[in-house]
Enzyme design. Structure first.
Site, short mmCIF file in Angstrom:
data_model
loop_
_atom_site.label_atom_id
_atom_site.label_comp_id
_atom_site.label_asym_id
_atom_site.label_seq_id
_atom_site.Cartn_x
_atom_site.Cartn_y
_atom_site.Cartn_z
N ILE A 68 -56.35 -32.03 18.74
CA ILE A 68 -55.06 -31.39 18.50
C ILE A 68 -54.56 -30.72 19.77
O ILE A 68 -53.39 -30.83 20.13
CB ILE A 68 -55.16 -30.39 17.34
CG1 ILE A 68 -55.43 -31.13 16.04
CG2 ILE A 68 -53.87 -29.57 17.22
CD1 ILE A 68 -55.65 -30.22 14.84
N ASP B 160 -61.68 -24.02 27.25
CA ASP B 160 -62.55 -24.58 26.22
C ASP B 160 -63.97 -24.52 26.75
O ASP B 160 -64.18 -24.27 27.95
CB ASP B 160 -62.15 -26.03 25.90
CG ASP B 160 -62.56 -26.45 24.48
OD1 ASP B 160 -63.63 -26.01 24.03
OD2 ASP B 160 -61.81 -27.22 23.84
N SER C 87 -53.88 -22.82 13.87
CA SER C 87 -55.27 -23.22 13.66
C SER C 87 -55.91 -22.46 12.51
O SER C 87 -55.99 -22.97 11.39
CB SER C 87 -56.07 -23.03 14.94
OG SER C 87 -57.37 -23.54 14.79
N ARG C 88 -56.36 -21.24 12.75
CA ARG C 88 -56.98 -20.40 11.73
C ARG C 88 -56.51 -18.96 11.91
O ARG C 88 -56.46 -18.44 13.02
CB ARG C 88 -58.51 -20.47 11.81
CG ARG C 88 -59.09 -21.73 11.20
CD ARG C 88 -58.95 -21.72 9.68
NE ARG C 88 -59.51 -22.90 9.07
CZ ARG C 88 -58.81 -23.98 8.74
NH1 ARG C 88 -57.52 -24.03 9.02
NH2 ARG C 88 -59.39 -25.00 8.14
N ASP D 298 -48.62 -20.12 11.64
CA ASP D 298 -48.70 -20.95 10.44
C ASP D 298 -49.89 -20.55 9.60
O ASP D 298 -50.09 -21.08 8.51
CB ASP D 298 -48.81 -22.43 10.84
CG ASP D 298 -48.80 -23.35 9.62
OD1 ASP D 298 -47.88 -23.21 8.79
OD2 ASP D 298 -49.71 -24.19 9.50
N GLU E 188 -54.75 -14.75 4.33
CA GLU E 188 -53.85 -15.62 3.56
C GLU E 188 -54.41 -16.01 2.20
O GLU E 188 -53.65 -16.44 1.32
CB GLU E 188 -53.52 -16.88 4.35
CG GLU E 188 -54.67 -17.83 4.54
CD GLU E 188 -54.28 -19.03 5.40
OE1 GLU E 188 -54.52 -20.17 4.97
OE2 GLU E 188 -53.74 -18.84 6.52
N HIS F 61 -49.10 -22.23 6.23
CA HIS F 61 -50.22 -23.15 6.49
C HIS F 61 -49.80 -24.60 6.20
O HIS F 61 -50.48 -25.33 5.47
CB HIS F 61 -51.43 -22.77 5.63
CG HIS F 61 -52.74 -23.21 6.20
ND1 HIS F 61 -53.87 -22.45 6.13
CD2 HIS F 61 -53.10 -24.35 6.84
CE1 HIS F 61 -54.89 -23.10 6.70
NE2 HIS F 61 -54.43 -24.25 7.13
#
Length: 350
Positions: free
Chosen positions: A154, A173, A232-233, A257, A262, A294
């Site tokens: 992604i 990363d 993502s989270r 998002d 949530e 989401h």
């Protein structure tokens, strides 16, 4: 065999029923799996769940006691599942290890451009026939710096779009992605990425090492006029710290998002209820913040791939086959090449 599917959206139901047609019966429920709804699964050997299901110890014990032997989660993320308990109860657990990375990457860019160009405010104004441009000033993306935290599938798709805009590319990363390097990405320490980026997008899974990766210290390092995107989270961002920064007038825009609290809110209609989450209530009042429910993964292409993988997971279980989608029984230990790799990517969905 009849399969019980929890948390099925209305758009998903015909796709799930069609995918299983001729193989198994499927009973689709719009309620999500939790301690209150778990008894419904009694007598079902196979159930399917969504990422916001509660698959903690208590729920797993209820499922096992009711005869469930296989859980097919319709998502890449699995931080909602107590894998240790599932293994102890001899429950087979499978997920969807891959689906269209473009669905999430494109939506992340949708959020970025919406906050940058004040699309929500502009659309609201024109509905009232207010065509002024005051307060709608945005910025060109070309020539500016984007920081991509997590450069798996992604993150790579997001980077390709950024490259198309003509942006300077910074990445962070645990391992470099050669495809991103070929696009001109420079991998740097996280602190440098945060300090130099005009736009920061998060594409790492939620792990102990990434929980609140954007917290008070990280927010303090970021530019005052930066744009922050999280598709993502929710747990990657310390929302309380973010609200504090926003109250101080910082950041051009924030697009979320996902939200760390949530569960019990997203995917549900709470419009006629009093929502007692003060942090979320404050967050949505900021004019430079967009919160969506989401939905980044929610495209025809991605949902179809998720459902096809779920059907295959059920077939593999019945045929006693193993695949890369199986989480329990545990696969051999393998840390994977990066936070954002296909093996560890969480959002991705749902």
């Amino acid at each position: 065999m009849e399969i019980l599917a929890f948390g099925v959206q209305s758009d998903e139901k015909p796709l799930i029923e069609k995918a299983f047609a001729g193989q198994h019966e499927v009973r689709c429920l719009d309620v999500f799996l939790n301690k209150d709804t778990a008894p419904i699964a009694a007598g079902y050997e196979i159930i399917s769940t969504s990422v916001n299901a509660d698959l903690g110890s208590g729920v797993l014990q209820t499922l096992a006691a009711g005869g469930t032997q296989m859980i097919a989660q319709r998502s890449t993320g699995f931080n909602n599942i107590d894998l240790d308990v599932a293994e102890r109860l001899a429950l087979r657990v499978a997920r969807v290890s891959y689906y269209s990375p473009y669905s999430v990457a494109e939506f992340a860019w949708t959020l970025a451009m919406a906050v940058n160009r004040r699309i929500i405010r502009a659309a609201s104004r024109t509905r009232d026939f207010d065509f002024r441009l005051d307060g709608l000033l945005g910025r060109d993306m070309r020539g500016r710096t984007v920081g991509v935290i997590g450069t798996g599938k992604i993150g790579e798709a997001f980077t390709r779009i950024a490259h198309g805009f003509g942006m300077k590319l910074l990445g962070w990363d645990v391992a470099e992605n050669p495809a991103c390097t070929e696009l001109g990405m420079t991998y740097v320490e996280k602190e440098r990425l945060l300090a130099e980026s005009d736009l920061i997008s998060l594409h790492v899974p939620l792990l102990p090492a990434t929980h609140h990766i954007i917290g008070e210290e990280a927010l303090a390092v970021m530019k005052d006029d930066a744009i922050l995107i999280n598709s993502s989270r929710g747990g990657l961002v310390d929302t309380s710290a973010l609200v504090t920064a926003l109250r101080a007038g910082r950041f051009t825009g924030v697009g979320l998002d996902v939200y760390e609290a949530e569960a019990g809110l997203f995917f549900l209609d709470k419009s006629l209820e009093v929502v007692d989450d003060d942090t979320l209530a404050r967050l949505v009042t900021f004019p430079n913040v967009i919160v969506t429910s989401h939905q980044a993964y929610y495209t025809e292409d991605a949902v179809a791939q998720i459902i096809d993988a779920t059907v295959q997971n059920v077939a593999d279980y019945l045929a006693r086959r193993r695949s890369d989608n199986v989480l329990v029984p545990r696969p051999p230990r393998n840390p994977g090449p990066s936070f954002g790799s296909a093996r560890h990517d969480p959002k991705e969905k749902p």
